[in-house]
Design a protein around this motif. Structure first.
Motif, PDB file in Angstrom:
ATOM      1  N   ASP A 187      -5.801  -2.991  -8.176  1.00  0.00           N
ATOM      2  CA  ASP A 187      -5.554  -1.662  -7.617  1.00  0.00           C
ATOM      3  C   ASP A 187      -6.849  -1.206  -6.952  1.00  0.00           C
ATOM      4  OD1 ASP A 187      -3.963   0.976  -7.507  1.00  0.00           O
ATOM      5  OD2 ASP A 187      -5.874   1.557  -8.431  1.00  0.00           O
ATOM      6  N   LEU A 188      -6.815  -1.067  -5.613  1.00  0.00           N
ATOM      7  CA  LEU A 188      -8.017  -0.729  -4.841  1.00  0.00           C
ATOM      8  C   LEU A 188      -7.703   0.408  -3.889  1.00  0.00           C
ATOM      9  CD1 LEU A 188      -9.180  -4.365  -3.964  1.00  0.00           C
ATOM     10  CD2 LEU A 188     -10.248  -2.832  -5.615  1.00  0.00           C
ATOM     11  N   PRO A 189      -8.742   1.124  -3.415  1.00  0.00           N
ATOM     12  CA  PRO A 189      -8.481   2.212  -2.456  1.00  0.00           C
ATOM     13  C   PRO A 189      -8.049   1.662  -1.103  1.00  0.00           C
ATOM     14  CG  PRO A 189     -10.847   1.895  -2.780  1.00  0.00           C
ATOM     15  CD  PRO A 189     -10.159   1.034  -3.795  1.00  0.00           C
ATOM     16  N   ALA A 211       0.850  -1.207   0.000  1.00  0.00           N
ATOM     17  CA  ALA A 211       0.000   0.000   0.000  1.00  0.00           C
ATOM     18  C   ALA A 211       0.869   1.235   0.000  1.00  0.00           C
ATOM     19  CB  ALA A 211      -0.925   0.013   1.219  1.00  0.00           C
ATOM     20  N   SER A 212       0.406   2.257  -0.692  1.00  0.00           N
ATOM     21  CA  SER A 212       1.071   3.560  -0.630  1.00  0.00           C
ATOM     22  C   SER A 212       0.648   4.258   0.645  1.00  0.00           C
ATOM     23  CB  SER A 212       0.704   4.404  -1.853  1.00  0.00           C
ATOM     24  OG  SER A 212      -0.679   4.709  -1.851  1.00  0.00           O
ATOM     25  N   ARG A 233      -3.410   3.836  -2.055  1.00  0.00           N
ATOM     26  CA  ARG A 233      -3.952   2.778  -2.892  1.00  0.00           C
ATOM     27  C   ARG A 233      -3.372   1.443  -2.451  1.00  0.00           C
ATOM     28  NH1 ARG A 233      -8.277   4.330  -5.443  1.00  0.00           N
ATOM     29  NH2 ARG A 233      -7.970   2.645  -6.967  1.00  0.00           N
ATOM     30  N   TYR A 277     -15.506   0.303  -6.870  1.00  0.00           N
ATOM     31  CA  TYR A 277     -14.618   0.992  -5.930  1.00  0.00           C
ATOM     32  C   TYR A 277     -13.590   1.867  -6.643  1.00  0.00           C
ATOM     33  CZ  TYR A 277     -16.400  -1.540  -1.874  1.00  0.00           C
ATOM     34  OH  TYR A 277     -17.196  -2.010  -0.854  1.00  0.00           O
ATOM     35  N   ARG A 278     -13.839   2.127  -7.923  1.00  0.00           N
ATOM     36  CA  ARG A 278     -12.930   2.957  -8.741  1.00  0.00           C
ATOM     37  C   ARG A 278     -11.515   2.372  -8.750  1.00  0.00           C
ATOM     38  NH1 ARG A 278     -16.238   6.518  -6.003  1.00  0.00           N
ATOM     39  NH2 ARG A 278     -17.523   7.846  -7.330  1.00  0.00           N
ATOM     40  N   GLY A 279     -11.468   1.044  -8.851  1.00  0.00           N
ATOM     41  CA  GLY A 279     -10.190   0.362  -8.921  1.00  0.00           C
ATOM     42  C   GLY A 279      -9.916  -0.176 -10.306  1.00  0.00           C
TER      43      GLY A 279
END
Length: 457
Positions: free
Chosen positions: A453-455, A377-378, A386, A434-436
């Motif tokens: 890639d997920l929030p 995760a960042s 993300r 989830y805008r991934g």
């Protein structure tokens, strides 16, 4: 302190103002002190010349040496402090000098056509007998009433270096004082900016806690200027939660309203052994699956991106790993999980379970021996962090054309494997909600790599 930050703008503005004002103030103070010191120096010279004029022109037809020299440096040769009494016209009359002047003479300002001031004194800067700079004042007087005897030039001179040295010392002390003042003001300004903006940092941390699910509203006592912002943010959060709750209630009501009639239709059709009954039962099953699918999508869409929803990832992966290894124990499938304990997904637990469950189950079906799950995760808060989830297997993998087709609803590349072909399509829908992103690539293990890639919360 970042260049685009509010703190930097406030600090830079204050620092620039300090750096602009202090030099200007220093110049003004220096000029005022210079003028005051010059006036004081000239007043001292004028007082000395008037005193010497009174003592030397007291009686008789010729001047006499003043009894009180007034300044000890008049007795020190080449000290820069001199007095001289010299006739203006001719050299018949005697010239009186201070010991410091020796046998030399000082040029007369009256000979240079210098006009007297309001007190009758003439001022001139010149060079002394030792080559030093001197400032002199001259008055014209006579022992006898004016017009009846010889006029005499009475001069007192003082060293310009005395004036300049004091100005230089004052300038040094002034520069040090202003520098220390500037450093102090800049330091205080930095502290003031940091201290003044501290409530904004607390708001930032509180909003991060709300976004990650550690808090449900903005708590804490804030300054009066920021308190309205706190009230409005809490009201916005409450309104957002009410909207989500109403949407979920409506979705639930719709599910109950549709499922019951579909169940009745399905049961009735199954009892009818005719071709029509069989067809109706078949289509009713398809309708039920579609209703369930789109209701689930509506539920996810209502909850995706909701502030405060977060799920720890590792507690989801560990039970999933154990379950899949038991399911595929006959094939000795080994699953490795690399996931830090503090990583969280910004969404519902059941959605994360469905996403990972479908992908990991598919990886286990195609793997020969090994499946690897890596989560990172960042840490950035601006924009929000993300999640990067990599799921690799050592199976046969897919070609470029196969990877392009695999996400389509109902498409299956191998009919020998169990499943309906909807799993990856459902996962794709969930990820997009989830805008991934979901990408397929070649794995380092030789098989397929699924990149999610997920929030992150």
């Amino acid at each position: 302190m970042k260049l685009k930050s509010l703190a930097f703008r406030l600090f830079a503005t204050s620092a620039a103002w300090v750096l602009l004002v202090l030099p200007i103030a220093g110049i003004i103070i220096y000029q005022l002190y210079r003028d005051d010191l010059q006036t004081s120096f000239d007043a001292r010279l004028e007082k000395l010349v008037n005193s010497i004029a009174v003592d030397s022109m007291g009686s008789g037809s010729d001047p006499i040496a003043p009894k009180n020299r007034y300044e000890p440096l008049f007795e020190d040769p080449s000290s820069g402090w001199y007095w001289q009494i010299k006739p203006v016209e001719g050299d018949s009359a005697p010239t009186l000098r201070s010991v410091s002047l020796g046998d030399t003479s000082i040029e007369l300002p009256i000979k240079h056509d210098i006009k007297p001031d309001g007190n009758g004194a003439r001022w001139m800067n010149s060079t002394g007998p030792a080559g030093e700079g001197i400032r002199m004042v001259e008055v014209i007087d006579s022992p006898l009433p004016m017009g009846q005897g010889q006029r005499y030039s009475i001069i007192v001179a003082g060293p310009i270096d005395w004036l300049e040295s004091r100005l230089a010392n004052f300038l040094t002390r002034l520069a040090i004082a202003l520098f220390l003042t500037g450093v102090g003001l800049v330091t205080v300004t930095l502290f003031q900016v940091r201290f003044g903006l501290l409530p904004l940092r607390r708001i930032e941390q509180a909003l991060s806690d709300i976004r990650s699910g550690r808090a449900v509203k903005l708590d804490g006592e804030l300054p009066a200027e920021i308190e309205p912002l706190q009230v409005e943010l809490n009201a916005l959060l409450a309104s957002n939660q009410e909207i989500i709750d109403r949407a979920r209630t409506q979705v639930g009501n719709l599910a109950h309203a549709l499922k019951t009639p579909l169940a009745v239709i399905t049961n009735e059709a199954r009892e009818d052994r005719s071709a029509l009954g069989t067809k109706v039962a078949e289509q009713a099953e398809i309708m039920r699956d579609q209703v369930n699918h789109y209701l689930d999508r509506a539920r996810v869409a209502a909850g995706a991106g909701v502030i405060g929803r977060s799920t720890p990832v590792k507690p989801v992966l560990e039970p999933l790993k154990r379950a899949l290894e038991r399911i595929h124990r006959e094939r000795n499938i080994s699953i490795t999980v690399d996931c830090p304990a503090d990583i969280r997904f910004a969404g519902e637990r059941q959605d994360l379970e469905e996403i990972l469950g479908n992908i990991c189950d598919n990886a286990c079906k195609w793997a020969k021996e090994n499946v690897s799950i890596t989560v990172s995760a960042s840490t950035s808060r601006r924009p929000p962090g993300r999640l990067a989830i990599l799921i690799d297997d050592d199976g046969p993998g897919l070609s470029d054309d196969q990877r392009a087709r695999i996400g389509k609803r109902g498409v299956r590349l191998d009919e020998t494997k169990p499943g309906s072909g909807l799993g990856l399509s459902i996962v794709t829908d969930l990820v997009q909600s989830y805008r991934g992103r979901l990408d397929l690539a070649k794995s380092d293990l030789g098989g397929l790599r699924v990149q999610l890639d997920l929030p992150a919360a």
